[in-house]
Design a protein around this motif. Structure first.
Motif, mmCIF file in Angstrom:
data_model
loop_
_atom_site.group_PDB
_atom_site.id
_atom_site.type_symbol
_atom_site.label_atom_id
_atom_site.label_comp_id
_atom_site.label_asym_id
_atom_site.label_seq_id
_atom_site.Cartn_x
_atom_site.Cartn_y
_atom_site.Cartn_z
ATOM 1 N N GLU A 33 0.829 -1.220 0.000
ATOM 2 C CA GLU A 33 0.000 0.000 0.000
ATOM 3 C C GLU A 33 0.861 1.267 0.000
ATOM 4 O O GLU A 33 0.407 2.339 -0.393
ATOM 5 C CB GLU A 33 -0.930 0.019 1.211
ATOM 6 C CG GLU A 33 -1.924 -1.125 1.245
ATOM 7 C CD GLU A 33 -1.318 -2.432 1.742
ATOM 8 O OE1 GLU A 33 -0.310 -2.434 2.487
ATOM 9 O OE2 GLU A 33 -1.863 -3.488 1.359
ATOM 10 N N ARG A 40 4.703 0.862 -7.596
ATOM 11 C CA ARG A 40 3.327 0.342 -7.513
ATOM 12 C C ARG A 40 2.972 -0.421 -8.782
ATOM 13 O O ARG A 40 2.421 -1.508 -8.728
ATOM 14 C CB ARG A 40 2.331 1.460 -7.275
ATOM 15 C CG ARG A 40 0.878 0.953 -7.269
ATOM 16 C CD ARG A 40 -0.042 2.038 -6.852
ATOM 17 N NE ARG A 40 0.193 2.187 -5.418
ATOM 18 C CZ ARG A 40 -0.769 2.311 -4.526
ATOM 19 N NH1 ARG A 40 -2.011 2.338 -4.902
ATOM 20 N NH2 ARG A 40 -0.487 2.427 -3.256
ATOM 21 N N TRP A 41 3.323 0.159 -9.931
ATOM 22 C CA TRP A 41 3.032 -0.496 -11.214
ATOM 23 C C TRP A 41 3.747 -1.849 -11.297
ATOM 24 O O TRP A 41 3.144 -2.851 -11.703
ATOM 25 C CB TRP A 41 3.442 0.410 -12.372
ATOM 26 C CG TRP A 41 3.289 -0.253 -13.693
ATOM 27 C CD1 TRP A 41 2.143 -0.386 -14.420
ATOM 28 C CD2 TRP A 41 4.320 -0.905 -14.440
ATOM 29 N NE1 TRP A 41 2.405 -1.083 -15.571
ATOM 30 C CE2 TRP A 41 3.731 -1.414 -15.611
ATOM 31 C CE3 TRP A 41 5.675 -1.109 -14.225
ATOM 32 C CZ2 TRP A 41 4.465 -2.112 -16.566
ATOM 33 C CZ3 TRP A 41 6.397 -1.802 -15.176
ATOM 34 C CH2 TRP A 41 5.789 -2.287 -16.332
ATOM 35 N N HIS A 43 4.811 -3.782 -8.848
ATOM 36 C CA HIS A 43 4.233 -4.711 -7.881
ATOM 37 C C HIS A 43 2.878 -5.225 -8.366
ATOM 38 O O HIS A 43 2.608 -6.431 -8.322
ATOM 39 C CB HIS A 43 4.105 -4.039 -6.511
ATOM 40 C CG HIS A 43 3.674 -4.970 -5.442
ATOM 41 N ND1 HIS A 43 2.350 -5.151 -5.101
ATOM 42 C CD2 HIS A 43 4.391 -5.805 -4.641
ATOM 43 C CE1 HIS A 43 2.269 -6.039 -4.145
ATOM 44 N NE2 HIS A 43 3.497 -6.452 -3.835
ATOM 45 N N GLU A 44 2.027 -4.316 -8.821
ATOM 46 C CA GLU A 44 0.701 -4.729 -9.308
ATOM 47 C C GLU A 44 0.814 -5.677 -10.499
ATOM 48 O O GLU A 44 0.046 -6.634 -10.610
ATOM 49 C CB GLU A 44 -0.132 -3.505 -9.679
ATOM 50 C CG GLU A 44 -0.606 -2.724 -8.474
ATOM 51 C CD GLU A 44 -1.313 -1.431 -8.828
ATOM 52 O OE1 GLU A 44 -1.311 -1.016 -10.014
ATOM 53 O OE2 GLU A 44 -1.874 -0.818 -7.895
ATOM 54 N N THR A 45 1.787 -5.428 -11.376
ATOM 55 C CA THR A 45 1.995 -6.305 -12.524
ATOM 56 C C THR A 45 2.456 -7.685 -12.078
ATOM 57 O O THR A 45 1.969 -8.707 -12.571
ATOM 58 C CB THR A 45 3.014 -5.689 -13.504
ATOM 59 O OG1 THR A 45 2.519 -4.408 -13.932
ATOM 60 C CG2 THR A 45 3.236 -6.570 -14.712
ATOM 61 N N ARG A 48 -0.533 -9.420 -10.481
ATOM 62 C CA ARG A 48 -1.471 -9.804 -11.539
ATOM 63 C C ARG A 48 -1.015 -11.060 -12.266
ATOM 64 O O ARG A 48 -1.814 -11.929 -12.601
ATOM 65 C CB ARG A 48 -1.622 -8.659 -12.544
ATOM 66 C CG ARG A 48 -2.578 -8.954 -13.696
ATOM 67 C CD ARG A 48 -2.376 -8.042 -14.867
ATOM 68 N NE ARG A 48 -1.093 -8.363 -15.500
ATOM 69 C CZ ARG A 48 -0.432 -7.528 -16.286
ATOM 70 N NH1 ARG A 48 -0.899 -6.317 -16.513
ATOM 71 N NH2 ARG A 48 0.704 -7.895 -16.837
#
Length: 88
Positions: A33, A40-41, A43-45, A48
């Motif tokens: 968070e 962030r990008w 980590h989110e990738t 996913r």
């Protein structure tokens, strides 16, 4: 000083040619968070794409480390970026 993020661990250490990594200090990961921007990008990738180990490594890359010699605490990614900027 070296920063390790991988199969051998997630730490800062003084690297000695004969003795290896000495005086290891665990890295302090940022919470997912707490990531922003490219972190962030990334980590989110990784999340996913079900790359849990990579996602965990990214939290350490964008977290903090402690210098084993002087105990200064610094952001790993910021320090790496500053040290590797092209000369103008």
């Amino acid at each position: 000083m070296t920063i390790a993020i991988g199969g051998y661990g997630r730490y800062s250490a003084i690297r000695d040619w004969n003795l290896g990594d000495m005086d290891r200090r665990d890295l302090r990961p940022v919470s997912p968070e707490g990531l922003s921007g490219i972190g962030r990008w990334m980590h989110e990738t990784a999340v996913r794409d079900a790359e849990a180990v990579l996602a965990d490594g990214i939290t350490h890359l964008f977290g903090q480390a402690e210098c084993p010699r002087c105990a200064s605490v610094f952001n790993v990614a910021d320090e790496y970026s500053a040290s590797n900027r092209p000369l103008v």
